[in-house]
Design a protein around this motif. Structure first.
Motif, PDB file in Angstrom:
ATOM      1  N   GLU A   3       0.821  -1.206   0.000  1.00 25.51           N
ATOM      2  CA  GLU A   3       0.000   0.000   0.000  1.00 25.51           C
ATOM      3  C   GLU A   3       0.853   1.252   0.000  1.00 25.51           C
ATOM      4  OE1 GLU A   3      -4.014  -1.203   2.503  1.00 25.51           O
ATOM      5  OE2 GLU A   3      -2.404  -0.087   3.496  1.00 25.51           O
ATOM      6  N   VAL A   4       0.303   2.288  -0.601  1.00 24.98           N
ATOM      7  CA  VAL A   4       0.838   3.637  -0.473  1.00 24.98           C
ATOM      8  C   VAL A   4       0.065   4.299   0.664  1.00 24.98           C
ATOM      9  CG1 VAL A   4       1.052   5.879  -1.596  1.00 24.98           C
ATOM     10  CG2 VAL A   4       1.398   3.775  -2.922  1.00 24.98           C
ATOM     11  N   THR A   5       0.774   4.876   1.605  1.00 28.71           N
ATOM     12  CA  THR A   5       0.085   5.501   2.733  1.00 28.71           C
ATOM     13  C   THR A   5       0.283   7.007   2.702  1.00 28.71           C
ATOM     14  OG1 THR A   5       1.990   5.121   4.163  1.00 28.71           O
ATOM     15  CG2 THR A   5       0.239   3.475   4.198  1.00 28.71           C
ATOM     16  N   GLN A   6      -0.781   7.714   3.035  1.00 24.85           N
ATOM     17  CA  GLN A   6      -0.743   9.169   3.032  1.00 24.85           C
ATOM     18  C   GLN A   6      -1.207   9.698   4.384  1.00 24.85           C
ATOM     19  OE1 GLN A   6      -2.659   9.563  -1.330  1.00 24.85           O
ATOM     20  NE2 GLN A   6      -2.105  11.542  -0.411  1.00 24.85           N
ATOM     21  N   THR A   7      -0.535  10.753   4.818  1.00 30.82           N
ATOM     22  CA  THR A   7      -0.954  11.431   6.040  1.00 30.82           C
ATOM     23  C   THR A   7      -0.867  12.935   5.860  1.00 30.82           C
ATOM     24  OG1 THR A   7       1.316  11.282   6.883  1.00 30.82           O
ATOM     25  CG2 THR A   7      -0.248   9.581   7.610  1.00 30.82           C
ATOM     26  N   PRO A   8      -1.739  13.719   6.502  1.00 25.83           N
ATOM     27  CA  PRO A   8      -2.923  13.239   7.223  1.00 25.83           C
ATOM     28  C   PRO A   8      -4.020  12.854   6.232  1.00 25.83           C
ATOM     29  CG  PRO A   8      -2.924  15.630   7.169  1.00 25.83           C
ATOM     30  CD  PRO A   8      -1.656  15.193   6.468  1.00 25.83           C
ATOM     31  N   SER A   9      -5.096  12.280   6.726  1.00 23.39           N
ATOM     32  CA  SER A   9      -6.210  11.952   5.841  1.00 23.39           C
ATOM     33  C   SER A   9      -7.025  13.207   5.536  1.00 23.39           C
ATOM     34  CB  SER A   9      -7.099  10.876   6.459  1.00 23.39           C
ATOM     35  OG  SER A   9      -7.561  11.291   7.718  1.00 23.39           O
ATOM     36  N   HIS A  10      -7.032  14.137   6.486  1.00 27.00           N
ATOM     37  CA  HIS A  10      -7.762  15.377   6.278  1.00 27.00           C
ATOM     38  C   HIS A  10      -6.996  16.515   6.939  1.00 27.00           C
ATOM     39  CE1 HIS A  10     -11.933  17.608   6.463  1.00 27.00           C
ATOM     40  NE2 HIS A  10     -11.074  18.166   5.628  1.00 27.00           N
ATOM     41  N   GLN A  11      -6.827  17.611   6.218  1.00 26.40           N
ATOM     42  CA  GLN A  11      -6.154  18.778   6.768  1.00 26.40           C
ATOM     43  C   GLN A  11      -6.938  20.031   6.439  1.00 26.40           C
ATOM     44  OE1 GLN A  11      -2.016  18.826   6.719  1.00 26.40           O
ATOM     45  NE2 GLN A  11      -1.916  20.856   7.606  1.00 26.40           N
ATOM     46  N   VAL A  12      -7.155  20.821   7.483  1.00 24.80           N
ATOM     47  CA  VAL A  12      -7.806  22.111   7.309  1.00 24.80           C
ATOM     48  C   VAL A  12      -6.768  23.183   7.584  1.00 24.80           C
ATOM     49  CG1 VAL A  12      -9.676  23.634   8.035  1.00 24.80           C
ATOM     50  CG2 VAL A  12     -10.014  21.153   8.067  1.00 24.80           C
ATOM     51  N   THR A  13      -6.663  24.159   6.693  1.00 27.71           N
ATOM     52  CA  THR A  13      -5.661  25.190   6.862  1.00 27.71           C
ATOM     53  C   THR A  13      -6.227  26.550   6.501  1.00 27.71           C
ATOM     54  OG1 THR A  13      -3.365  25.781   6.366  1.00 27.71           O
ATOM     55  CG2 THR A  13      -4.706  25.026   4.527  1.00 27.71           C
ATOM     56  N   GLN A  14      -5.638  27.558   7.083  1.00 31.54           N
ATOM     57  CA  GLN A  14      -6.045  28.925   6.776  1.00 31.54           C
ATOM     58  C   GLN A  14      -5.418  29.353   5.455  1.00 31.54           C
ATOM     59  OE1 GLN A  14      -7.669  31.394   8.687  1.00 31.54           O
ATOM     60  NE2 GLN A  14      -8.204  30.112  10.427  1.00 31.54           N
ATOM     61  N   GLY A  16      -3.339  31.194   2.893  1.00 36.76           N
ATOM     62  CA  GLY A  16      -2.051  31.833   3.065  1.00 36.76           C
ATOM     63  C   GLY A  16      -1.030  31.002   3.833  1.00 36.76           C
ATOM     64  N   GLN A  17      -1.491  29.965   4.490  1.00 34.24           N
ATOM     65  CA  GLN A  17      -0.578  29.095   5.229  1.00 34.24           C
ATOM     66  C   GLN A  17       0.080  28.074   4.306  1.00 34.24           C
ATOM     67  OE1 GLN A  17       0.091  29.351   8.724  1.00 34.24           O
ATOM     68  NE2 GLN A  17      -0.864  31.306   8.212  1.00 34.24           N
ATOM     69  N   GLU A  18       1.141  27.509   4.792  1.00 33.81           N
ATOM     70  CA  GLU A  18       1.848  26.451   4.063  1.00 33.81           C
ATOM     71  C   GLU A  18       1.410  25.089   4.620  1.00 33.81           C
ATOM     72  OE1 GLU A  18       6.264  26.685   3.354  1.00 33.81           O
ATOM     73  OE2 GLU A  18       6.246  25.061   4.829  1.00 33.81           O
ATOM     74  N   VAL A  19       1.271  24.131   3.731  1.00 34.29           N
ATOM     75  CA  VAL A  19       0.950  22.773   4.173  1.00 34.29           C
ATOM     76  C   VAL A  19       1.922  21.783   3.531  1.00 34.29           C
ATOM     77  CG1 VAL A  19      -1.503  23.177   4.563  1.00 34.29           C
ATOM     78  CG2 VAL A  19      -0.734  22.391   2.329  1.00 34.29           C
ATOM     79  N   MET A  89      -8.817  16.881  -2.989  1.00 33.39           N
ATOM     80  CA  MET A  89      -8.219  15.638  -2.502  1.00 33.39           C
ATOM     81  C   MET A  89      -6.898  15.475  -3.241  1.00 33.39           C
ATOM     82  SD  MET A  89      -8.880  12.941  -0.541  1.00 33.39           S
ATOM     83  CE  MET A  89     -10.420  12.024  -0.551  1.00 33.39           C
ATOM     84  N   TYR A  90      -5.841  15.244  -2.500  1.00 37.06           N
ATOM     85  CA  TYR A  90      -4.521  15.067  -3.097  1.00 37.06           C
ATOM     86  C   TYR A  90      -4.118  13.598  -2.956  1.00 37.06           C
ATOM     87  CZ  TYR A  90      -4.114  20.082  -3.542  1.00 37.06           C
ATOM     88  OH  TYR A  90      -4.326  21.394  -3.913  1.00 37.06           O
ATOM     89  N   PHE A  91      -3.782  13.004  -4.084  1.00 36.38           N
ATOM     90  CA  PHE A  91      -3.400  11.597  -4.109  1.00 36.38           C
ATOM     91  C   PHE A  91      -1.921  11.460  -4.432  1.00 36.38           C
ATOM     92  CE2 PHE A  91      -7.463   9.687  -3.673  1.00 36.38           C
ATOM     93  CZ  PHE A  91      -8.378  10.442  -4.379  1.00 36.38           C
ATOM     94  N   CYS A  92      -1.279  10.625  -3.675  1.00 41.02           N
ATOM     95  CA  CYS A  92       0.073  10.203  -3.986  1.00 41.02           C
ATOM     96  C   CYS A  92      -0.015   8.842  -4.670  1.00 41.02           C
ATOM     97  CB  CYS A  92       0.866  10.088  -2.683  1.00 41.02           C
ATOM     98  SG  CYS A  92       2.511   9.407  -2.845  1.00 41.02           S
ATOM     99  N   ARG A 109      -7.461  14.922   2.124  1.00 43.34           N
ATOM    100  CA  ARG A 109      -8.443  15.951   1.766  1.00 43.34           C
ATOM    101  C   ARG A 109      -7.991  17.262   2.373  1.00 43.34           C
ATOM    102  NH1 ARG A 109     -12.913  16.193  -0.622  1.00 43.34           N
ATOM    103  NH2 ARG A 109     -13.305  13.949  -0.576  1.00 43.34           N
ATOM    104  N   LEU A 110      -7.617  18.207   1.536  1.00 38.10           N
ATOM    105  CA  LEU A 110      -7.164  19.522   1.985  1.00 38.10           C
ATOM    106  C   LEU A 110      -8.308  20.512   1.857  1.00 38.10           C
ATOM    107  CD1 LEU A 110      -4.876  21.461   2.885  1.00 38.10           C
ATOM    108  CD2 LEU A 110      -4.433  21.849   0.448  1.00 38.10           C
ATOM    109  N   THR A 111      -8.606  21.162   2.962  1.00 43.83           N
ATOM    110  CA  THR A 111      -9.627  22.205   2.968  1.00 43.83           C
ATOM    111  C   THR A 111      -8.971  23.507   3.371  1.00 43.83           C
ATOM    112  OG1 THR A 111     -11.312  20.591   3.602  1.00 43.83           O
ATOM    113  CG2 THR A 111     -11.863  22.927   3.877  1.00 43.83           C
ATOM    114  N   VAL A 112      -9.027  24.485   2.493  1.00 42.82           N
ATOM    115  CA  VAL A 112      -8.460  25.804   2.768  1.00 42.82           C
ATOM    116  C   VAL A 112      -9.615  26.740   3.102  1.00 42.82           C
ATOM    117  CG1 VAL A 112      -7.032  27.688   1.906  1.00 42.82           C
ATOM    118  CG2 VAL A 112      -6.580  25.340   1.164  1.00 42.82           C
ATOM    119  N   VAL A 113      -9.533  27.369   4.266  1.00 43.75           N
ATOM    120  CA  VAL A 113     -10.645  28.233   4.718  1.00 43.75           C
ATOM    121  C   VAL A 113     -10.182  29.684   4.855  1.00 43.75           C
ATOM    122  CG1 VAL A 113     -11.845  26.365   5.874  1.00 43.75           C
ATOM    123  CG2 VAL A 113     -10.156  27.738   7.141  1.00 43.75           C
TER     124      VAL A 113
END
Lengths: 113, 114
Positions: A3-14, A16-19, A89-92, A109-113
């Motif tokens: 398997e390919v593993t990705q982390t985190p499964s969900h990220q919420v960011t403001q 202008g921020q870097e992720v 959603m970002y897939f590796c 799943r990246l959510t930018v707010v």
């Protein structure tokens, strides 16, 4: 099955921020990729990475994005100064050979707010 | 250019029926892959067919490839409610100097009603 593993499964960011999105490809694979899928849309290629360098990148992959393989196991996607439209959603993915089966992670799943 | 466009966009069938989804592409390919995606989840690889192959089977799945028509079809036989998902074809093209990226279509949303 490996398997390919990705982390985190969900990220919420403001905005202008870097992720940094993290991926652990399958251990003997040589080709690494990032794709993204905006909600309800098709999966889009961002970048491919082979032999410690970018082999191809799409128009989406501008200076805001960068990838790194900092050690023998991780593959990261950094998004600087995030915008609302980066929400997706970002897939590796990884593959042993370039023309073979690509194994995808479960996505971040990246959510930018 | 667009690659890997599936049709229909949505398909609703009854359990036990067969489901056929089609994919068309425009440039030469190295191989074509089919993936499944449950709502909001990851991409699950179903089957890969190489450009020199015409048909491939895996369990209840049958994939055909017609390179002269630049098209592929995915047949799921004896469908089950658990087959409900979006199905995507992805081509690994020879054009543009890169064999190594996949170009996905918009997908077919399959709904199997119990």
């Amino acid at each position: 099955e490996p398997e390919v593993t990705q982390t985190p499964s969900h990220q919420v960011t403001q905005m202008g921020q870097e992720v940094i999105l993290r991926c652990v490809p399958i251990s003997n694979h040589l080709y690494f990729y990032w794709y993204r899928q905006i909600l309800g849309q098709k999966v889009e290629f961002l970048v491919s990475f082979y032999n410690n360098e970018i082999s191809e990148k799409s128009e989406i992959f501008d200076d805001q994005f960068s990838v790194e393989r900092p050690d023998g196991s991780n593959f990261t996607l950094k998004i600087r100064s995030t915008k609302l439209e980066d929400s997706a959603m970002y897939f590796c993915a990884s593959s042993y050979d370039g023309g073979g089966r690509a194994f995808f992670g479960q996505g971040t799943r990246l959510t930018v707010v | 250019s667009q690659q890997g466009e599936e049709d229909p966009q949505a398909l609703s069938i009854q359990e036990g029926e067969n489901a056929t989804m089609n994919c068309s592409y425009k440039t030469s390919i190295n191989n074509l892959q089919w993936y499944r995606q449950n709502s909001g989840r990851g991409l699950v690889h179903l089957i890969l067919i190489r450009s020199n192959e015409r048909e491939k089977h895996s369990g209840r799945l049958r994939v055909t490839l017609d390179t002269s028509k630049k098209s592929s079809s995915l047949l799921i036989t004896a469908s089950r409610a658990a087959d409900t998902a979006s199905y995507f074809c992805a081509t690994d093209g020879l054009s543009g100097g890169s064999n190594y990226k996949l170009t996905f279509g918009k997908g077919t949303l399959l709904t199997v009603n119990p």
